[in-house]
Design a protein around this motif. Structure first.
Motif, PDB file in Angstrom:
ATOM      1  N   ILE A 113       5.513  -2.914  -5.643  1.00 16.85           N
ATOM      2  CA  ILE A 113       4.346  -2.981  -6.531  1.00 16.85           C
ATOM      3  C   ILE A 113       3.163  -2.378  -5.776  1.00 16.85           C
ATOM      4  CG2 ILE A 113       2.802  -4.483  -7.840  1.00 16.85           C
ATOM      5  CD1 ILE A 113       5.025  -6.596  -7.851  1.00 16.85           C
ATOM      6  N   TYR A 114       2.492  -1.405  -6.383  1.00 16.57           N
ATOM      7  CA  TYR A 114       1.422  -0.726  -5.638  1.00 16.57           C
ATOM      8  C   TYR A 114       0.345  -0.194  -6.586  1.00 16.57           C
ATOM      9  CZ  TYR A 114       3.871   3.425  -7.278  1.00 16.57           C
ATOM     10  OH  TYR A 114       4.463   4.369  -8.070  1.00 16.57           O
ATOM     11  N   PRO A 115      -0.916  -0.155  -6.119  1.00 22.06           N
ATOM     12  CA  PRO A 115      -1.997   0.444  -6.916  1.00 22.06           C
ATOM     13  C   PRO A 115      -2.080   1.940  -6.649  1.00 22.06           C
ATOM     14  CG  PRO A 115      -2.901  -0.690  -5.000  1.00 22.06           C
ATOM     15  CD  PRO A 115      -1.412  -0.841  -4.918  1.00 22.06           C
ATOM     16  N   HIS A 116      -2.260   2.684  -7.690  1.00 24.15           N
ATOM     17  CA  HIS A 116      -2.291   4.145  -7.629  1.00 24.15           C
ATOM     18  C   HIS A 116      -3.303   4.663  -6.600  1.00 24.15           C
ATOM     19  CE1 HIS A 116      -2.047   7.984 -10.314  1.00 24.15           C
ATOM     20  NE2 HIS A 116      -2.032   8.277  -9.039  1.00 24.15           N
ATOM     21  N   ASP A 342       1.341  -4.266   1.054  1.00 25.08           N
ATOM     22  CA  ASP A 342       2.703  -3.951   1.507  1.00 25.08           C
ATOM     23  C   ASP A 342       3.332  -2.904   0.588  1.00 25.08           C
ATOM     24  OD1 ASP A 342       2.411  -5.781   3.521  1.00 25.08           O
ATOM     25  OD2 ASP A 342       3.757  -7.291   2.662  1.00 25.08           O
ATOM     26  N   GLY A 343       3.114  -3.083  -0.709  1.00 25.66           N
ATOM     27  CA  GLY A 343       3.663  -2.127  -1.665  1.00 25.66           C
ATOM     28  C   GLY A 343       3.062  -0.742  -1.491  1.00 25.66           C
ATOM     29  N   ALA A 344       1.748  -0.677  -1.268  1.00 22.09           N
ATOM     30  CA  ALA A 344       1.083   0.606  -1.068  1.00 22.09           C
ATOM     31  C   ALA A 344       1.616   1.307   0.180  1.00 22.09           C
ATOM     32  CB  ALA A 344      -0.421   0.403  -0.956  1.00 22.09           C
ATOM     33  N   ALA A 345       1.845   0.546   1.243  1.00 25.46           N
ATOM     34  CA  ALA A 345       2.364   1.129   2.487  1.00 25.46           C
ATOM     35  C   ALA A 345       3.760   1.723   2.265  1.00 25.46           C
ATOM     36  CB  ALA A 345       2.403   0.069   3.577  1.00 25.46           C
ATOM     37  N   LYS A 346       4.611   0.993   1.544  1.00 22.19           N
ATOM     38  CA  LYS A 346       5.970   1.490   1.274  1.00 22.19           C
ATOM     39  C   LYS A 346       5.941   2.709   0.349  1.00 22.19           C
ATOM     40  CE  LYS A 346       8.137  -3.053   1.851  1.00 22.19           C
ATOM     41  NZ  LYS A 346       8.800  -4.183   1.149  1.00 22.19           N
TER      42      LYS A 346
END
Length: 366
Positions: A113-116, A342-346
Motif C-alpha cells: 500500500i503506497y501513496p503516489h 514501508d509501502g512507499a519504500a517497496k
C-alpha cells in the motif's frame, strides 16, 4: 504515431473482455504468482459500502489467494478535478484504515500500500508515455469526458486530459498485468495497453530487444453496480445516499430508514420496474449470500419497513467486525504511517528497477 485508439470498438468488445476476465479468474487460482494486480483509490473522502462490496472484498480475496497486489493511493490525481486538497493527508490515512480493517494485511499478504506522491519513479514515465499518444486520443477518451461532466468542470486543466496516461504510469511502473475494473473503466485500460504496446514496439522489438511492459488485462467486477439509498444513482457521499464504513450502527439505521422504496407493500425483486426495492434487496444479498428473490419472498407483504429493517440488521452484522477493527486502528496512527512509508519504500524499489530497464532500451543509460 501508430493507428489511433478506436474507443467505439472498445465498447463493442466488452464481451471479449469479459471472456478474458473469466480465463484470468480461473488461472489466478492455479498460478497466483504469475500475476501482479494494480488497484487503488483517490483519497477524496471516506469509503462507503459501495466501495466495500464493489472492490474492497475482491482485493482481500485476491490477497488471500496469494496474488501480488499493489494498492495505490492516488493522491496526485485528486488535483485533477478537486480544488479541496487540504484533507488529502487525512483521507489517505483513513483509506489505509479501511483497507486494513477490511482484511488487507501487508505483513502477512503479498500486498504493498503506497501513496503516489512518495514514488517519484512512477511519474518519470509520464514524459516518454505522453509522446506515444495523440491529443485527439486524450480528448476522445469517454471515461475522461464522463468524469469532466460529473465533476461539473468548466475550466478543465491539462491534468484531467492526461489522467489516462498517468494511470498507465501507475499500472506499468510495477509491471501490473491485471487491473480490476468496471465496464466504464475499460477505455482507460485500453489506453494503458496501447501505451505498453507502442513503447515495446518502438524501443524494444523494433530494436531487437525484449519487451519491457506487459499489456495488462481487465479483471471485470462480478458485483453489480450498487446504487445509493435513493435507488436512482451511483452511491456517493457527495449525493448523501451512502452508508460509510465508519458509520455507527445507529447512524446506519437512520440512513437506511430514509432509503427510497415504492408504494407497493408486497416486496418483489424486479430491477427494471422496481429499482429502489431491488437495490435494497441486492444489498441484503451481498451481506448474507441469499438470493434477492428468496429475500423478497421471505419479506412478502412486510412492506418497505420490514425490508429496511432486514437490510439494517444484515449490514450491521456484516460490518461489525470491520468497524471494531477500524476503531482499534484509529488509535494507532503511527502504525498507519508505517504501513504507508514501508509501502512507499517497496514501491520505489520496484520503480527504480523498471526505470533502469526503460533508460536502457531508450539508450539513455550513462
Amino acid at each position: 504515431m501508430s493507428e489511433e485508439i478506436q474507443y467505439t470498438d472498445i465498447n463493442k468488445s466488452f464481451e471479449a473482455a469479459l471472456e478474458r476476465s473469466r480465463k484470468i479468474e480461473e488461472d489466478l487460482i492455479k498460478n497466483p504468482k504469475k500475476y501482479r494486480v494494480l488497484t487503488g483509490d483517490r483519497p477524496t473522502g471516506l469509503l462507503h459500502i459501495g466501495h466495500y462490496f464493489g472492490s474492497l472484498q475482491n482485493r482481500v480475496r485476491l490477497a488471500n489467494m496469494g496474488v501480488p497486489t499493489m494498492i495505490l493511493i492516488a493522491d496526485y490525481q485528486v488535483l485533477t478535478d478537486h480544488d479541496a486538497f487540504d484533507k488529502i493527508s487525512q483521507n489517505t490515512k483513513q483509506l489505509v484504515i479501511d483497507y486494513l480493517a477490511a482484511g488487507i494485511n501487508p505483513e502477512k499478504q503479498d500486498v504493498i500500500i503506497y501513496p503516489h506522491s512518495y514514488v517519484p519513479e512512477c511519474n518519470q514515465l509520464m514524459i516518454p508515455f505522453l509522446t506515444l499518444v495523440s491529443n485527439a486520443e486524450l480528448s476522445r477518451n469517454p471515461t475522461v469526458k464522463e468524469e469532466i461532466e460529473s465533476a461539473g468542470l468548466k475550466n478543465v486543466n491539462a491534468g484531467m486530459y492526461t489522467y489516462p496516461v498517468h494511470q498507465a504510469c501507475d499500472i506499468l511502473f510495477c509491471k501490473g498485468n491485471v487491473v480490476p475494473v468496471g465496464k466504464d473503466q475499460l477505455p482507460h485500460l485500453e489506453m494503458t495497453r496501447t501505451i505498453a504496446s507502442r513503447f515495446n514496439k518502438k524501443f524494444c522489438t523494433d530494436m531487437g530487444k525484449e519487451p519491457v511492459f506487459p499489456e495488462p488485462q481487465a479483471l471485470l467486477s462480478k458485483t453489480p453496480m450498487i446504487l445509493g439509498l435513493d435507488g436512482s444513482q451511483k452511491m456517493s457521499k457527495s449525493r448523501g445516499n451512502a452508508v460509510m464504513l465508519s458509520a455507527t450502527e445507529d447512524e446506519t439505521a437512520k440512513l437506511i430508514k430514509k432509503a427510497k422504496t415504492d408504494q407497493d407493500r408486497n416486496i418483489t425483486y424486479d430491477p427494471v420496474k422496481r429499482p429502489e426495492v431491488a437495490n435494497l434487496l441486492m444489498l441484503i444479498s451481498l451481506c448474507t449470500g441469499e438470493e434477492p428473490t428468496a429475500i423478497a419472498a421471505r419479506i412478502g407483504d412486510g412492506g418497505g419497513g420490514m425490508l429496511k429493517n432486514t437490510l439494517t440488521e444484515a449490514l450491521n452484522e456484516k460490518l461489525r467486525p470491520l468497524r471494531q477493527e477500524r476503531a482499534r486502528l484509529e488509535k494507532d496512527p503511527e502504525y498507519i504511517r508505517k504501513v504507508l512509508l514501508d509501502g512507499a519504500a517497496k514501491a520505489r524499489e520496484i520503480g527504480i528497477k523498471t526505470l533502469e530497464e526503460v533508460r536502457n532500451v531508450m539508450n539513455m543509460k550513462i
